[in-house]
Design an enzyme around this catalytic site. Structure first.
Site, short mmCIF file in Angstrom:
data_model
loop_
_atom_site.label_atom_id
_atom_site.label_comp_id
_atom_site.label_asym_id
_atom_site.label_seq_id
_atom_site.Cartn_x
_atom_site.Cartn_y
_atom_site.Cartn_z
N ASP A 81 0.82 -1.23 0.00
CA ASP A 81 0.00 0.00 0.00
C ASP A 81 0.84 1.27 0.00
O ASP A 81 0.74 2.09 0.91
CB ASP A 81 -0.96 -0.03 1.21
CG ASP A 81 -1.75 -1.32 1.28
OD1 ASP A 81 -1.21 -2.33 1.75
OD2 ASP A 81 -2.90 -1.32 0.81
N ASP A 114 -1.53 -2.95 -3.89
CA ASP A 114 -1.82 -1.51 -3.89
C ASP A 114 -0.49 -0.78 -4.11
O ASP A 114 -0.02 0.00 -3.29
CB ASP A 114 -2.55 -1.03 -2.63
CG ASP A 114 -4.06 -1.23 -2.74
OD1 ASP A 114 -4.51 -1.86 -3.73
OD2 ASP A 114 -4.80 -0.76 -1.86
N ASN A 152 -6.32 -4.16 -4.86
CA ASN A 152 -7.56 -3.70 -5.50
C ASN A 152 -7.39 -2.36 -6.20
O ASN A 152 -7.96 -2.14 -7.28
CB ASN A 152 -8.72 -3.67 -4.50
CG ASN A 152 -8.43 -2.85 -3.27
OD1 ASN A 152 -7.42 -3.09 -2.60
ND2 ASN A 152 -9.28 -1.89 -2.96
N HIS A 251 -2.85 -9.67 -1.33
CA HIS A 251 -3.12 -8.30 -0.89
C HIS A 251 -4.11 -8.23 0.27
O HIS A 251 -3.93 -7.46 1.21
CB HIS A 251 -3.66 -7.47 -2.07
CG HIS A 251 -4.02 -6.07 -1.67
ND1 HIS A 251 -3.05 -5.17 -1.23
CD2 HIS A 251 -5.20 -5.40 -1.60
CE1 HIS A 251 -3.64 -4.03 -0.93
NE2 HIS A 251 -4.93 -4.14 -1.13
N HIS A 260 -10.46 -2.25 7.47
CA HIS A 260 -11.12 -3.20 6.57
C HIS A 260 -11.51 -4.50 7.28
O HIS A 260 -12.47 -5.15 6.87
CB HIS A 260 -10.20 -3.56 5.39
CG HIS A 260 -10.00 -2.44 4.41
ND1 HIS A 260 -11.06 -1.76 3.85
CD2 HIS A 260 -8.88 -1.87 3.91
CE1 HIS A 260 -10.58 -0.83 3.02
NE2 HIS A 260 -9.26 -0.87 3.05
N HIS A 286 -3.43 -4.18 2.39
CA HIS A 286 -4.84 -3.75 2.36
C HIS A 286 -5.22 -2.90 3.56
O HIS A 286 -5.72 -1.79 3.38
CB HIS A 286 -5.78 -4.96 2.22
CG HIS A 286 -7.17 -4.57 1.78
ND1 HIS A 286 -7.39 -3.72 0.71
CD2 HIS A 286 -8.41 -4.90 2.26
CE1 HIS A 286 -8.70 -3.56 0.55
NE2 HIS A 286 -9.34 -4.24 1.48
N ASP A 287 -5.08 -3.40 4.78
CA ASP A 287 -5.28 -2.53 5.94
C ASP A 287 -3.99 -1.76 6.16
O ASP A 287 -2.91 -2.37 6.25
CB ASP A 287 -5.66 -3.36 7.19
CG ASP A 287 -7.15 -3.29 7.48
OD1 ASP A 287 -7.79 -2.26 7.10
OD2 ASP A 287 -7.70 -4.24 8.07
N HIS A 288 -4.11 -0.41 6.23
CA HIS A 288 -2.91 0.45 6.26
C HIS A 288 -2.34 0.54 7.67
O HIS A 288 -2.46 1.56 8.35
CB HIS A 288 -3.25 1.85 5.73
CG HIS A 288 -3.66 1.85 4.29
ND1 HIS A 288 -3.79 2.99 3.55
CD2 HIS A 288 -3.93 0.83 3.44
CE1 HIS A 288 -4.15 2.68 2.32
NE2 HIS A 288 -4.25 1.37 2.23
#
Ligand SMILES: *[C@@H]1O[C@H](CO)[C@@H](O)[C@H](O)[C@H]1NC(C)=O
Length: 364
Positions: A81, A114, A152, A251, A260, A286-288
Site C-alpha cells: 500500500d 496496492d 484492488n 493483498h 477493513h 490492504h489494511d494500512h
C-alpha cells in the site's frame, strides 16, 4: 514438531510509540535549536507552497543496533500500500527501508499490493511508475528485484500494465504477475518458498454495482475462472513444494483488526488451503497498518504490512488491545523485514524512524 514462536510486545498504537519516543529525546542545546528550528520552519513554510508534504519534518533515525545479530541466510523487506509519489510518509518509509535494507543486506523486496494509488497504472507508459517507484526507492540497498502482487487499487487502472514485462525496460527491479512462486535456498537442504497470489478478483463487492464502476477488470476471463485458477495454482504449488518454510503473500487480509477487518472471501477460499498445506505465514497489505495475529485455533501467523504510506492513524477495532490474538496492532506507517535460516524465521516490524515495534521468531 509444531512450530514454536516467541513474542516481544503486544498492541502498540501510534500515541504510545510517540510518548515513548518523546521520553527518549534529549533537551540540550535548547536555545540554539529553537533559533535553528525557527529558521528551518520559515524555509519550510516557503517550500510548502511548492511541495505539500514538506511541512512534516523527516523523522529522526532510530539506531539499528543489534539487527546484524538477527541476520539470516535470506533477508527480505516486505511492504504494501505505497505508491503515492513520495507523499503521505511514503518517502520516510522508503528512507528507513534503505537503512534496514543496508543493515540486513537484503536479497529482494516483496510488495503485498496496492502498488500505485489511486488507480494503478493506466498503461506501461504511465509516469506514476517512475514517480511512485523508481524515484522514491532510490537507496542503494533497495536496488534489488521487487516481487509484487496486485491490490484492488491496481485494478482501478489497467492491471495488465503492471504484469507487462516491458515495465522492466523502465526499471529492471520490477516484477509482478497474477500467480508465481519464489523458492529461495537458505541451507544445504532448506528452502523458503513464497507463493504470490491475486486476491482482488475473489472479493465480491468489487464486482457489484455501484462499487464495480471503479474497477476496470481487463483480464479477459470470467471472475469464477480467475478465482478457481488462482486457488488451483496455489493448492498444487503448495502440494508440490518441499520447502521448510511456506509463506503465502496476497493483498487482502485474512484476519485483521484494521479498518477493513477480515476478508470473508479469503477466509472461506484461501484459508482452508493454507491449513491443509501447513503454511507457516500469510502476509498481506490492504489494511494500512502493521499487525501480527496469532490465534489459538491455527498454527498460521497472520501478518499485515500495509503501512507503505497514508496509514490508518486512529482507525482500528475498538477492542484491539484487549484481543489476545492481536500480538501487534500499530496504526502508523512502516514495513517488515523477514530473515530466514534453515531452522528459523524472524520477522521485525519497523516504524518510520526505523524503530523495531515488535518482532517474532518461528522455529522448526
Ligand atoms: C506520518 O507519520 C507521522 C508519525 O506516525 C504521523 O504523525 C503523520 O500524521 C503521518 N503523516 C501522514 C501524511 O500520514
Amino acid at each position: 514438531m509444531a512450530p514454536k514462536y516467541q513474542d516481544a510486545e503486544i498492541g502498540l498504537l501510534k500515541e504510545e510509540v510517540k510518548r515513548q519516543h518523546h521520553h527518549d529525546t534529549k533537551h540540550s542545546w535548547h536555545t540554539a535549536a529553537v533559533a535553528l528550528f525557527s529558521f528551518v520552519l520559515l524555509l519550510g513554510v516557503i517550500f510548502a507552497f511548492l511541495h505539500a508534504d514538506s511541512l512534516n519534518p523527516a523523522p529522526e533515525d532510530h539506531p539499528l543496533d543489534g539487527l546484524k545479530l538477527d541476520k539470516g541466510s535470506m533477508n527480505v523487506l516486505i511492504i504494501g500500500d505505497w505508491g503515492r509519489k513520495g507523499q503521505y510518509n511514503q518517502s520516510f518509509v522508503a528512507r528507513q527501508m534503505g537503512r534496514v535494507g543496508k543493515e540486513l543486506d537484503v536479497d529482494f523486496i516483496v510488495s503485498a499490493g496496492d502498488n500505485f494509488y489511486k488507480t494503478g497504472l493506466k498503461d506501461v507508459e504511465d509516469d506514476n511508475f517512475d514517480l511512485s517507484f523508481t524515484d522514491v526507492y532510490t537507496a542503494e540497498s533497495l536496488q534489488k528485484r521487487w516481487y509484487a502482487v496486485l491490490g484492488n487499487h491496481d485494478y482501478k487502472g489497467d492491471e495488465r500494465a503492471q504484469v507487462d514485462k516491458r515495465l522492466q525496460q523502465k526499471d529492471t527491479r520490477w516484477f509482478c504477475d497474477y500467480f508465481y512462486t519464489i523458492p529461495v535456498s537458505v541451507g544445504p537442504s532448506s528452502t523458503v518458498e513464497f507463493f504470490m497470489i491475486d486476491t482482488t478478483p475473489m472479493v465480491e463487492k468489487y464486482w457489484t454495482f455501484p462499487e464495480s464502476l471503479k474497477y476496470s477488470w481487463r483480464r479477459p476471463i470470467p471472475r469464477e475462472e480467475v478465482v478457481a485458477s488462482t486457488l488451483a495454482n496455489l493448492n498444487s504449488a503448495l502440494e508440490k513444494s518441499s520447502a521448510t518454510w511456506k509463506i503465502v503473500i496476497g493483498h487482502h487480509t485474512i484476519y485483521s483488526f484494521g479498518y477493513h477487518g477480515d476478508t470473508q472471501e479469503v477466509v472461506e477460499k484461501v484459508l482452508p488451503i493454507l491449513k491443509d498445506n501447513k503454511v507457516d505465514l500469510y502476509i498481506n497489505g490492504h489494511d494500512h497498518c502493521l499487525e501480527h495475529v496469532k490465534r489459538d485455533d491455527s498454527d498460521i501467523h497472520f501478518v499485515t504490512t500495509g503501512g507503505g504510506s497514508r496509514s490508518w492513524n486512529g482507525k482500528f477495532a475498538k477492542d484491539v488491545q484487549a484481543r489476545s490474538e492481536a500480538k501487534l496492532y500499530y496504526d502508523g506507517d512502516g514495513f517488515i523485514s523477514l530473515s530466514a535460516s534453515p531452522s528459523s524465521v524472524l520477522i521485525n516490524f519497523f516504524d518510520i524512524t526505523g524503530q523495531v515495534l515488535h518482532k517474532f521468531k518461528l522455529e522448526k
